[in-house]
Design an enzyme around this catalytic site. Structure first.
Site, short mmCIF file in Angstrom:
data_model
loop_
_atom_site.label_atom_id
_atom_site.label_comp_id
_atom_site.label_asym_id
_atom_site.label_seq_id
_atom_site.Cartn_x
_atom_site.Cartn_y
_atom_site.Cartn_z
N HIS A 38 0.93 -1.24 0.03
CA HIS A 38 -0.04 0.09 -0.10
C HIS A 38 0.99 1.22 -0.15
O HIS A 38 0.49 2.01 0.72
CB HIS A 38 -0.89 0.06 1.36
CG HIS A 38 -2.11 -0.87 0.99
ND1 HIS A 38 -3.21 -0.67 0.32
CD2 HIS A 38 -2.57 -2.10 1.47
CE1 HIS A 38 -3.94 -1.68 0.24
NE2 HIS A 38 -3.47 -2.63 1.17
N ASP B 71 -0.97 -4.56 5.94
CA ASP B 71 -1.90 -5.39 5.18
C ASP B 71 -1.53 -5.49 3.78
O ASP B 71 -0.83 -5.04 3.06
CB ASP B 71 -3.20 -4.66 5.37
CG ASP B 71 -3.35 -3.32 4.70
OD1 ASP B 71 -2.38 -2.80 4.94
OD2 ASP B 71 -4.35 -2.96 4.32
N GLU B 72 -2.02 -6.79 3.27
CA GLU B 72 -2.28 -7.17 1.71
C GLU B 72 -0.94 -6.83 0.96
O GLU B 72 -0.97 -6.14 -0.02
CB GLU B 72 -3.28 -6.20 1.17
CG GLU B 72 -4.82 -6.36 1.74
CD GLU B 72 -6.04 -5.63 1.28
OE1 GLU B 72 -6.86 -6.20 0.81
OE2 GLU B 72 -5.56 -4.48 1.24
N VAL B 73 0.11 -7.52 1.57
CA VAL B 73 1.40 -7.59 0.74
C VAL B 73 1.36 -8.89 -0.16
O VAL B 73 1.37 -9.80 0.40
CB VAL B 73 2.54 -7.48 1.57
CG1 VAL B 73 3.75 -7.54 0.67
CG2 VAL B 73 2.49 -6.37 2.49
#
Ligand code: ACM
Length: 679
Positions: A247, A310-312
């Site tokens: 992100h 988050d969300e790597v």
């Protein structure tokens, strides 16, 4: 008048009948005799409190009191003889709110005098908010029924996360939401300051972050200090989030060397999970982050610092020979292991700058540094897992406001429920509370308040009030009152609705659009509305943006329908209310269609308006059968049932909530028509 005959401690069912509309509901509330008048002579003494924030808090309190009652003249501050409300703080000054702060207070309101006592500043602030919520117009003017309250929060971490990256939210938006947070006793503002779509904090050390990563929309350091002070004055901690290592697209136009793949980079315009991620294999990444975090640590006094995490998706890491070689050398297998290495390095940097790490639940990997706080968002299980493994955590799964689910849904999610229900007391005590999350893919500065409020107040109650306070109907009754009161704090969740509808209607009167709007509810992200089709440039000016997630008017219609079904014969007032509502729906399409003609924004609503007319007509006919006790033809019931099922499917990202009360009545009619003896 004696309002309460019994102590109302934890008696939610009883509270519904008798209690004032407090939100969150206090731990203990006992009625006393008489009432305390609020008039021009009202005075506050804060001589018993040495905290410098108290005087400002009293001034704000008096100004709110003025707005709420329309009685002028309190803004001057009011010490001296004839004090009506006395504040007493047992302890001295607290420079900033802390996680460990005692937030309890005692409020004794008797006819002649009111007393608010607290150990700390936080309790005084909470007690003042409770006082404001108790004020009602009465037979002789504004008043509070005499009452004795003892109150303290169930959880110490009660937050609201606001994403100011995907859509920009200026200082005024942040400040008015801080006021509303304080009104419902939320005490953590989690400020999501960077993401793929925008870097929103000024760095003096690395100015290209905001210069090339924000389209010019960022908070200066002076503004950040102002917001932190504003929050502190209201008893709210500010936890900044700089989401790394994923992100991070908006960091890279200015500093492409931080990324795991060569640039050039541009600010993200779409939504979803991006591949760009910081390079964990370069020492220079950590040198940069050390300096950057050191700079930000000066701006944010709270010890907790959120690193996202988050969300790597690991794509850039997998494709980078350099990162893969690095991973091999360090024995790091897979994305999670690489991210854990990164987290360990960041945690050391944070520690050096006096900060405790908090991250989204993806950071809960093996060897995560002790002391890290986990923010659970992908399900409650991660919170229970974290607590079992010795980590403290907060819950956000179930509290995503951007999904635009009903308040009832969020209210039913308990941080210590679900998979956390089996924890032993020591493990359960690691659950610090929770945060409502306001992600901003599909909202902007105009609509944000209406997506946060009033539903965040229901989450605030879940985090503050005793666990046993779970009656959703009672919550809704108080939430509607809280929603109106919240507007006096400055948030515009109700006010924005009318002008947005006027804009949609153009130079036509918006009346028919309002009737349709009152019958509809907006769908949210992950709940029928897909962020993937949107970009940061998509106008948020459609009906779905103007609508609240829950229709108060449909809820009132549902309640009347439920009462009709519960009483034989149906109450005439309820029947009249429904008949009027159904009649309005049935007649509205004829008025709406000319407004929608040649209006690109309203064209998508034309089928919805037709369906509302169908529902109105069906509702009138069902009412007729129920009132007369006659059976309805089976094929007519079957046809209407099919229509309801069709209408339940959303159109234009909007759901026609009006279907619910009609369906409720229709189902009962079907039952009664099948059993003629049971009419
Ligand atoms: C998240 O919603 N990606 C934390």
């Amino acid at each position: 008048m004696l309002r309460f005959l019994l102590p109302l401690t934890l008696l939610a069912g009883l509270a519904r009948a008798a209690s004032p509309s407090l939100m969150p509901l206090p731990v203990k509330m006992d009625a006393a005799a008489g009432k305390f008048a609020i008039d021009q002579n009202f005075k506050v003494s804060s001589a018993g409190c040495s905290d410098a924030r108290v005087a400002a808090a009293v001034a704000r309190f008096l100004s709110r009191l003025s707005r709420q009652t329309g009685i002028p003249g309190w803004n001057r501050g009011a010490e001296g003889a004839g004090v009506s409300l006395t504040l007493v703080c047992a302890a001295g000054e607290t420079p900033s709110p802390t996680l460990e702060e005692d937030e309890s207070y005692r409020l004794a309101i008797d006819p002649a005098h009111a007393l608010l006592e607290a150990g700390r500043m936080a309790g005084i602030l909470h007690g003042l908010e409770t006082f404001l919520q108790l004020i009602q117009p009465g037979p002789e003017g504004f008043q509070i029924p005499a009452v004795h309250i003892q109150d303290r929060p169930r959880f110490p971490w009660r937050g609201l996360m606001l994403d100011v990256s995907r859509h920009w939210m200026p200082v005024e938006v942040v400040e008015r939401n801080l006021d509303a947070m304080a009104a419902v006793k939320l005490n953590v503002f989690h400020w999501h300051l960077s993401d793929d779509q925008g870097f929103r904090a000024e760095s003096k050390l690395f100015p290209r972050l905001q210069q090339l990563g924000s389209d010019g929309n960022f908070f200066t350091q002076e503004e950040i200090r102002r917001v932190v002070a504003y929050a502190r004055d209201r008893g709210i901690r500010v936890v900044p989030e700089f989401d790394i290592p994923g992100h991070t697209t908006s960091w890279f136009p200015g500093y492409p060397e931080l990324a795991s793949a060569p640039g050039p980079y541009e600010i993200g315009r779409h939504f979803g999970v991006f591949d760009a991620a910081m390079d964990p294999s370069r020492e220079a990444t950590y040198t940069f982050l050390d300096a950057f975090i050191g700079e930000m640590a000066q701006l944010f006094p709270d010890p907790y610092f959120h690193i996202g995490g988050d969300e790597v998706n690991g794509k850039q890491w997998n494709q980078s020979v350099r990162v893969q070689e690095f991973a091999h050398e360090h024995g790091l297998e897979g994305t999670l292991a690489i991210q854990t290495y990164f987290n360990q390095r960041i945690q050391k940097i944070l520690l050096k700058h006096g900060k405790i790490m908090i991250g989204w639940d993806e950071v809960l990997g093996p060897d995560l540094p002790a002391g890290t706080v986990i923010q659970s968002w992908r399900g409650q299980k991660s919170l229970a897992d974290a607590a079992r493994q010795g980590y403290r955590g907060i819950l956000s799964s179930g509290y995503y406001l951007d999904h635009l689910k009903p308040a009832r849904y969020h209210y039913g999610v308990d941080p210590q429920g679900g998979p956390a229900a089996d924890l032993d007391p020591a493990q359960a005590s690691r659950i610090l509370g929770g945060e409502a999350c306001m992600w901003s893919e599909l909202i902007d500065a105009e609509t944000v308040d209406s997506r946060i409020w009033p539903r965040a107040a229901a989450i605030a109650e879940r985090l503050w009030s005793p666990r046993e306070v779970t009656d959703a109907e009672d919550m809704y009754a108080r939430l509607e009152v809280a929603s109106r009161l919240l507007e006096w704090t400055g948030v515009e969740h109700r006010a924005v609705h009318g002008p947005m509808l006027d804009r949609l209607a153009g130079n036509h009167p918006a009346e028919a659009l309002r009737v349709l709007a009152d019958a509809c509810e907006a769908l949210g992200l992950g709940n029928g509305r897909r962020g993937g089709n949107y970009t940061t440039q998509t106008p948020l000016n459609r009906m779905v943006d103007a609508l609240p997630p829950e229709s108060e008017s449909v809820r009132a219609t549902e309640r009347a329908a439920a009462r009709i079904l519960a009483s034989r014969p149906p109450g005439p007032l309820d029947v009249a209310q429904l008949r009027q509502q159904f009649g309005r729906w049935a007649a509205n399409d004829e008025r709406f269609q000319p407004v929608a003609a040649e209006n690109a924004l309203l064209a998508e609503l034309r089928p919805l308006s037709k369906d509302l007319a169908l529902l109105g007509a069906a509702g009138l006919r069902v009412l007729g059968y129920l009132e007369s006790g006659q059976a309805a033809p089976e094929d007519w019931i079957a046809g209407q049932t099919r229509e309801c099922a069709r209408i339940e499917r959303p159109t234009a990202e909007v759901s026609l909530a009006a279907v619910r009360p009609v369906k409720l009545l229709l189902e009962e009619l079907a039952r009664r028509s099948r059993k003629p003896g049971n009419r």
